[in-house]
Design an enzyme around this catalytic site. Structure first.
Site, short mmCIF file in Angstrom:
data_model
loop_
_atom_site.label_atom_id
_atom_site.label_comp_id
_atom_site.label_asym_id
_atom_site.label_seq_id
_atom_site.Cartn_x
_atom_site.Cartn_y
_atom_site.Cartn_z
N SER A 170 90.51 -11.07 105.86
CA SER A 170 91.83 -11.42 105.33
C SER A 170 91.85 -11.16 103.83
O SER A 170 91.16 -11.85 103.07
CB SER A 170 92.16 -12.88 105.61
N ASP A 318 99.16 -4.51 109.31
CA ASP A 318 100.61 -4.65 109.16
C ASP A 318 101.39 -3.54 109.86
O ASP A 318 102.61 -3.66 110.02
CB ASP A 318 100.98 -4.66 107.67
#
Length: 438
Positions: A170, A318
């Site tokens: 992340s 994404d």
């Protein structure tokens, strides 16, 4: 007021397109310029609602930012900050909330960070826990979600050197820890299970931070003053992805996307589409600071299904909603696993896209951590579709609607597109999509 897109099937994409500035880089540029010594000029910054939330947050703690009519921002760096007069609202921006948590904790600024209904459902304990382990006082709701409350701590508290292994790859958690580490003379080392985007590391190095990158391990030594640095924000590859996939699946299309950021921790979408037989050419490569930039030419080509390797999950996290649209138009089956993180975005992107594609005549099988998509002929559904308040779902389904053979698709609740891609529909109209905003 609710907004909707009306998309007619057909059309081709042609010409040269410049998509807006990179959202990840825009957030970071504002934050780091604000805490650097001197004035930094940021050119090409994305003026989306997410980035404007970060801008408002920096102004709330006393940073002076001048905005010019040519789109540039002059940020007057400071080391004298004030406590915000009220809680800071961050809309739908998870990047703002997670990175600012590290920034405000490091600066020892008491503040409450809150967001809209969608952001308030996203996991924030994953960023609060490591910050608390560093000695900061960071609280979430009992469910581990926003609001995030940062409390002041005794400045005499000593934070020891800190080592942390991220449970998931992340960039937002990693960045929050790195930013919090800037303000104490500690050595912080972060290890990731797989490489996530590295804009924070590259930009901090450009601003003069003592930071070292060794594979999946990043080490920063705090206490060094950041020095002002001018930034040219490249076009956002996550925004370019919608045009790349659209041109790949729409016969007769031939477009060039100008000055797109091609950071190697963000270009997974390019590699995956090339594996699917996409006709993509990279032209005019150059460097802007530590970031790679290039033009991307895309021409229609029949796609084939692939099995997505785990190392590409973080590199294209994404872009998967629009990649699912490419898979729906490809010959054969596309398989994705190890992507449970997609269920924790602005929406459950695996389920929402699976549901929509099934309504458009595509065979889909969901898994806890992924999806199988068998390509076919997209058909316009007999009902309106919904974005589920997720900007990437809205833009992905718009591209899918263009690829249907006949009919018009109504796509509801698309106002969140402004969070990342203002005037998406206008740029798509310019390229050749028949899309109307109502």
């Amino acid at each position: 007021m609710s907004h909707k897109y009306i998309i007619e099937s057909g059309g081709t994409l042609q010409g040269e397109i410049t998509v807006p500035g990179d959202k990840s880089i825009s957030h970071r540029a504002l934050m780091f310029a604000s805490i650097a010594k001197g004035n930094s000029l940021i050119n090409g910054i994305l003026r989306s609602s997410d980035v404007l939330c970060t801008l408002a947050a920096m102004r709330a703690i006393g940073v002076h930012v001048e905005e010019s009519t040519d789109g540039t921002m002059l940020v007057h760096g400071t080391q004298e900050f004030r406590q915000p007069r009220e809680p800071i609202y961050l809309g739908n921006s998870g990047t703002s909330m997670r990175l600012l948590s590290g920034l405000f904790a490091g600066l020892n600024i008491p503040v409450e960070l809150h967001g809209d209904d969608s952001l308030s459902k996203r996991p924030m304990k994953r960023v609060a826990d490591p910050l608390c382990s560093m000695g900061f006082i960071v609280k979430t709701s009992p469910d581990g979600t926003a609001p995030i409350i940062i409390e002041s701590r005794d400045q005499q508290d000593t934070i020891e050197d800190f080592n942390y292994s991220l449970p998931v790859a992340s960039a937002q958690i990693k960045s929050s820890i790195l930013i919090a580490s800037l303000f104490s003379k500690i050595r912080t080392t972060i290890d990731e299970p797989s490489k996530s985007r590295n804009h924070t590391e590259l930009m901090l190095r450009d601003f003069g931070a003592d930071i070292r990158i060794n594979g999946k391990e990043v080490t920063i030594v705090g206490g060094r003053e950041l020095i002002a640095h001018d930034i040219q924000v490249p076009s956002d590859i996550s925004s370019a992805a919608f045009f790349i996939v659209a041109a790949s699946i729409i016969p007769g299309s031939d477009i060039t996307l100008k000055r797109v950021g091609l950071n190697p921790t963000r270009d997974g979408i390019i590699h995956l589409l090339k594996q699917m037989n996409a006709d993509i050419t990279i032209e005019n490569r150059l460097q802007s600071g530590s970031e790679a930039i290039a033009d991307i030419r895309v021409r229609h080509s029949p796609l084939k299904g692939i099995t997505i390797s785990p190392e590409y999950v973080a590199l294209a996290i994404d872009e998967f909603p629009i990649l699912f649209v490419a898979a729906a138009c490809a010959k054969g089956k596309t398989k994705l696993r190890n992507a449970e993180e997609l269920r924790k975005k602005e929406s459950d992107r695996i389920h929402v896209m699976a549901e929509a594609l099934e309504k458009m005549n595509i065979k889909v099988t969901e898994y806890d951590d992924g999806i199988d998509i068998t390509g076919g002929k997209l058909k316009t559904p007999n009902e309106a579709l919904y974005s589920h308040d997720d900007h990437r779902i809205a833009m992905s389904l718009s591209v899918a609607a263009m690829a249907t053979q006949t009919g018009n698709l109504t796509l509801n609740n698309v106002e969140t597109v402004e969070s990342s891609f203002p005037n998406f529909h206008l740029l798509m109209q310019q390229a050749g999509m028949n899309i109307t905003l109502k």
